[in-house]
Design a protein around this motif. Structure first.
Motif, PDB file in Angstrom:
ATOM      1  N   GLY A  38     113.713   2.838  39.196  1.00 35.48           N
ATOM      2  CA  GLY A  38     112.804   1.507  39.547  1.00 35.48           C
ATOM      3  C   GLY A  38     112.373   0.713  38.492  1.00 35.48           C
ATOM      4  N   VAL A  39     111.897   1.353  37.405  1.00 41.03           N
ATOM      5  CA  VAL A  39     111.517   0.775  36.110  1.00 41.03           C
ATOM      6  C   VAL A  39     112.385   1.081  34.999  1.00 41.03           C
ATOM      7  CG1 VAL A  39     109.470   0.202  34.633  1.00 41.03           C
ATOM      8  CG2 VAL A  39     109.156   0.613  37.115  1.00 41.03           C
ATOM      9  N   ARG A  40     112.609   0.157  34.137  1.00 41.02           N
ATOM     10  CA  ARG A  40     113.397   0.554  32.882  1.00 41.02           C
ATOM     11  C   ARG A  40     112.276   0.643  31.739  1.00 41.02           C
ATOM     12  NH1 ARG A  40     118.363  -2.342  29.305  1.00 41.02           N
ATOM     13  NH2 ARG A  40     117.318  -1.564  27.204  1.00 41.02           N
ATOM     14  N   HIS A  41     112.360   1.727  31.001  1.00 38.46           N
ATOM     15  CA  HIS A  41     111.628   2.108  29.953  1.00 38.46           C
ATOM     16  C   HIS A  41     112.023   2.017  28.764  1.00 38.46           C
ATOM     17  CE1 HIS A  41     108.922   4.364  33.189  1.00 38.46           C
ATOM     18  NE2 HIS A  41     110.052   5.013  33.497  1.00 38.46           N
ATOM     19  N   ALA A  42     111.597   2.005  27.619  1.00 39.77           N
ATOM     20  CA  ALA A  42     112.136   1.705  26.330  1.00 39.77           C
ATOM     21  C   ALA A  42     113.678   2.508  26.369  1.00 39.77           C
ATOM     22  CB  ALA A  42     111.300   2.046  25.197  1.00 39.77           C
ATOM     23  N   TYR A  43     113.408   3.750  26.751  1.00 33.72           N
ATOM     24  CA  TYR A  43     114.689   4.832  26.674  1.00 33.72           C
ATOM     25  C   TYR A  43     115.570   4.793  27.896  1.00 33.72           C
ATOM     26  CZ  TYR A  43     111.632   7.445  29.839  1.00 33.72           C
ATOM     27  OH  TYR A  43     111.016   7.845  31.110  1.00 33.72           O
ATOM     28  N   GLY A  44     115.218   3.792  28.593  1.00 34.72           N
ATOM     29  CA  GLY A  44     116.152   3.652  30.063  1.00 34.72           C
ATOM     30  C   GLY A  44     115.217   3.751  31.173  1.00 34.72           C
ATOM     31  N   TYR A  45     116.120   4.253  32.288  1.00 33.76           N
ATOM     32  CA  TYR A  45     115.185   4.509  33.870  1.00 33.76           C
ATOM     33  C   TYR A  45     115.162   5.955  34.012  1.00 33.76           C
ATOM     34  CZ  TYR A  45     116.846  -0.218  34.503  1.00 33.76           C
ATOM     35  OH  TYR A  45     117.311  -1.549  34.523  1.00 33.76           O
ATOM     36  N   GLY A  46     114.097   5.967  34.722  1.00 33.83           N
ATOM     37  CA  GLY A  46     113.760   7.526  35.079  1.00 33.83           C
ATOM     38  C   GLY A  46     112.167   7.706  35.608  1.00 33.83           C
ATOM     39  N   CYS A  47     111.836   8.709  35.957  1.00 37.12           N
ATOM     40  CA  CYS A  47     110.582   8.985  36.465  1.00 37.12           C
ATOM     41  C   CYS A  47     109.414   9.209  35.227  1.00 37.12           C
ATOM     42  CB  CYS A  47     110.248  10.156  37.322  1.00 37.12           C
ATOM     43  SG  CYS A  47     110.521  11.628  36.438  1.00 37.12           S
ATOM     44  N   GLY A  48     109.859   9.456  34.161  1.00 38.99           N
ATOM     45  CA  GLY A  48     109.165   9.806  32.886  1.00 38.99           C
ATOM     46  C   GLY A  48     108.525  11.198  32.775  1.00 38.99           C
ATOM     47  N   ALA A  49     108.653  11.981  33.780  1.00 42.27           N
ATOM     48  CA  ALA A  49     107.864  13.108  33.932  1.00 42.27           C
ATOM     49  C   ALA A  49     108.646  14.414  34.031  1.00 42.27           C
ATOM     50  CB  ALA A  49     106.880  13.148  35.083  1.00 42.27           C
ATOM     51  N   CYS A  50     110.093  14.426  34.392  1.00 41.61           N
ATOM     52  CA  CYS A  50     110.762  15.302  34.632  1.00 41.61           C
ATOM     53  C   CYS A  50     111.297  15.980  33.269  1.00 41.61           C
ATOM     54  CB  CYS A  50     111.999  15.297  35.609  1.00 41.61           C
ATOM     55  SG  CYS A  50     113.232  13.995  34.898  1.00 41.61           S
TER      56      CYS A  50
END
Length: 235
Positions: free
Chosen positions: A203-215
């Motif tokens: 849903g959201v692009r972070h600096a490193y790409g897309y993902g939940c950020g927690a797994c």
């Protein structure tokens, strides 16, 4: 950084993630022909297959996707869409393994890639495993890949020689993979189009790409990108 083998052809185990897409960027330049092979095994993050199709078109490489839904019927993993277990938990059959481990998945993938390479007359099977996958994933080790190569060639050719398995990233970390993608002119492709999040979040692009950020996969990718920015990024 990596040897070029222009005269040869290869089958590349392709997921649409960072590792295999970076490998595809390199293979497109290094090989005469590159055939991508992806697998639909009812994974929770099946969005990776949609991304794999987009990336294959962007790279103008042929892609075949095999249906392996039966895998969820014979084994357990938090990566299956039918399993609500968190990928951060231990595996229910072996607490020393992560819940995301799929027993014999790589053996199956690599075997099918070998069969496809045999049919195509390809010289190599490429896999994007790296040293950072070792923890809990014993089927990412060089010893396993070398052993499987020998067994499959004995079965197909009657000799240990035949189709060679290549894991060019085996001695690399994922920060180095970001650097390689940058050198190959494909860093933005990696950040925008690849998918590695086990939870299938896009849903959201972070600096490193897309993902939940927690797994575990997101954490590994996020840490690697920070290392890349610190040690490798070209201004």
């Amino acid at each position: 950084m990596l040897e070029k083998i222009y005269h040869a052809s290869c089958v590349l185990c392709f997921s649409g993630g960072q590792d295999s897409t970076t490998l595809a960027l390199w293979a497109k330049k290094a090989f005469k022909q590159t055939h991508l092979l992806a697998f639909n095994y009812a994974q929770k993050h099946a969005i990776e297959l949609k991304q794999a199709q987009k990336i294959a078109k962007l790279l103008d490489l042929p892609l075949k996707i095999l249906d392996l839904h039966f895998l969820q019927e014979i084994t357990l993993s938090a990566l299956f869409a039918s399993n609500p277990q968190s990928s951060n938990a231990p595996h229910p059959k072996n607490p020393n393994l992560p819940a995301s481990f799929v027993p014999d998945r790589n053996a199956l993938f690599f075997t099918l890639a070998h069969a496809y390479a045999f049919n195509l007359g390809a010289d190599f099977v490429l896999v994007g495993v790296s040293q950072e996958d070792y923890s809990g994933y014993f089927d990412c080790r060089k010893e396993f890949i070398d052993s499987l190569q020998t067994s499959l060639n004995l079965g197909a050719f009657g000799t240990p020689e035949g189709i060679s398995f290549l894991a060019p990233f085996m001695a690399m970390g994922k920060a180095q993979e970001f650097a390689l993608a940058q050198d190959l002119g494909g860093l933005e492709l990696i950040l925008e189009h690849t998918h590695t999040c086990y939870e299938g979040v896009r849903g959201v692009r972070h600096a490193y790409g897309y993902g939940c950020g927690a797994c575990p996969s997101c954490k590994l990718r996020q840490d690697a990108y920070k290392e890349f920015l610190r040690d490798y990024k070209q201004d």
